[in-house]
Scaffold this motif. Sequence first.
Motif, PDB file in Angstrom:
ATOM      1  N   ALA A  21     -50.364  15.560  -5.112  1.00 16.36           N
ATOM      2  CA  ALA A  21     -48.814  15.624  -4.613  1.00 16.36           C
ATOM      3  C   ALA A  21     -47.950  14.386  -4.267  1.00 16.36           C
ATOM      4  O   ALA A  21     -47.115  14.124  -4.560  1.00 16.36           O
ATOM      5  N   PHE A  22     -49.035  13.360  -3.724  1.00 19.33           N
ATOM      6  CA  PHE A  22     -48.367  12.120  -3.741  1.00 19.33           C
ATOM      7  C   PHE A  22     -47.778  11.612  -5.001  1.00 19.33           C
ATOM      8  O   PHE A  22     -46.837  10.732  -5.196  1.00 19.33           O
ATOM      9  N   ILE A  24     -46.800  13.023  -7.704  1.00 17.12           N
ATOM     10  CA  ILE A  24     -45.546  13.627  -8.025  1.00 17.12           C
ATOM     11  C   ILE A  24     -44.626  13.109  -7.254  1.00 17.12           C
ATOM     12  O   ILE A  24     -43.399  12.749  -7.718  1.00 17.12           O
ATOM     13  N   LEU A  25     -44.739  13.099  -5.996  1.00 22.20           N
ATOM     14  CA  LEU A  25     -43.639  12.702  -5.058  1.00 22.20           C
ATOM     15  C   LEU A  25     -42.979  11.264  -5.346  1.00 22.20           C
ATOM     16  O   LEU A  25     -41.878  10.876  -5.582  1.00 22.20           O
ATOM     17  N   GLU A  28     -41.224  11.066  -8.969  1.00 17.88           N
ATOM     18  CA  GLU A  28     -40.099  11.870  -8.922  1.00 17.88           C
ATOM     19  C   GLU A  28     -39.159  10.728  -8.246  1.00 17.88           C
ATOM     20  O   GLU A  28     -38.003  11.067  -8.379  1.00 17.88           O
ATOM     21  N   SER A  29     -39.564  10.059  -7.347  1.00 26.81           N
ATOM     22  CA  SER A  29     -38.804   9.105  -6.672  1.00 26.81           C
ATOM     23  C   SER A  29     -38.666   7.756  -7.366  1.00 26.81           C
ATOM     24  O   SER A  29     -38.012   6.714  -6.782  1.00 26.81           O
ATOM     25  N   THR A 111     -42.191  13.283   4.024  1.00 28.35           N
ATOM     26  CA  THR A 111     -42.089  12.417   2.747  1.00 28.35           C
ATOM     27  C   THR A 111     -40.676  11.804   2.283  1.00 28.35           C
ATOM     28  O   THR A 111     -40.827  10.871   2.056  1.00 28.35           O
TER      29      THR A 111
END
Lengths: 127, 326
Positions: A21-22, A24-25, A28-29, A111
């Motif tokens: 999850a991190f 992807i986060l 994507e950032s 997030t």
Amino acid sequence: MSGAPAPLVLVVEDSDAIRAAFTILLEESGYAVAAAATGAEAVRLAEARAPDLVLLDLGLPDLPGLDVARRIKAAASTIPIVALTGRDDPADREALLAAGCAAYLVKPVDTQALIRALPGYIASAVV
Amino acid sequence: MPDLRLTIQGGHEAEARLREVLAREGFRIVEGPRPAEEGTLVVEPDGTGHGHGHSARETARRIEELERTVLELRNLDVAKSQFLTNVSHELRTPLTAIVTYGEILRDGMLGEVTPRQREAIESMIGSCRQLLAMIEEILTYARTNAQAISLQPSDFALEEVIRTVYEMNASLIERKSLEFGSALAPGLPRVHADRDKVAHVLGNLIGNAIDFTPDGGRVRVVARRSPTEAGWIEVGVEDTGIGIDPTHHELIFQEFAQVDASRARIHHGTGLGLAIARQFVRLHGGRIWVESGLGEGSRFYFTLPSVDAAAAPGLVHAGAAERPAA
């Protein structure tokens, strides 16, 4: 962030789901991501890849989070470390900040707030 | 006559069982804390009833047996507490992943979301955070009950803690259009207590006040010097909510108690908030109580040692809790 290479964040987290999850986060950032599931791997990658920031989960299977933070700081003192914990503990918080961590955050972190705060943590490495 | 000192440690369940065994085995408590409190019990054979006429050897055997029972109970309690800690950790990890993925989806990182999808995701994240808060509460309760908690007292102004707790609840207060205020008596001395614990107690009381007060109501924090105990401060959280029937005033401080099941469904919570608040207040040597009736709002009060209470019994008590944390 166009032009300059994306800053590299080392995600240290033993839970596969949270690590993914991190990843992807962060991707994507606009960040590049390296990931480690153990403290030993984290120390190795911190030396080998010289990340711009380490997101360090404190509940790792092999080493106490404080030891990992100290080892990374010993190898590369300028890398900012953001400690993430499942359980807020005032004594831990104090010890990790004293060891040079830029922040001590309780999971699950907001997030959006984390992404907003990352450039500040990375910039603090210069000082 | 040999007497025997037993340390009660490990919560009410262990304490109650120990007292039961003592009574059955013909021992009498010479001195010790009141029921439901921890401390050292001094016991001796009571010379009457079941224990009557024991020889010295028999007494020694029974003492040994009792010591073994105490040790077993203590080990059992440590194991129980460790189990709870592990379970909580195992529950938190997947929930953290769900919240994080939820926020990634909500923020459109994996593709645009419609307003209705966004609403659904928000609700999912909110429920997960609620679950996490409950797990945290159960863990806090288990730790305190196993006496694995020690106080770290410092001197601070009550206003600071009230402000912190208010800020944590500000969005909820706004959403419910509640009027929030505080009224502290002038010249109130600083508090001498464990700041995190006091914040936890105030957080639980204010959280309850918000939960049980209908939209547009009022929540107020008050504080004054205790009129009955020199050097102590009396803090109150008053609301204009639904109130509590006087027959339930004792029940609500007990573990896992909610006044009725239907309310538990509307007002989320483990039923541990007030039990934890009472544990923390008692660790400081203070008292906590409620004044309320159905339909007339609730007023919860607790006492805290001020810096003027350096010799207060609460601080002696706090010293006794300075065992190494497990």
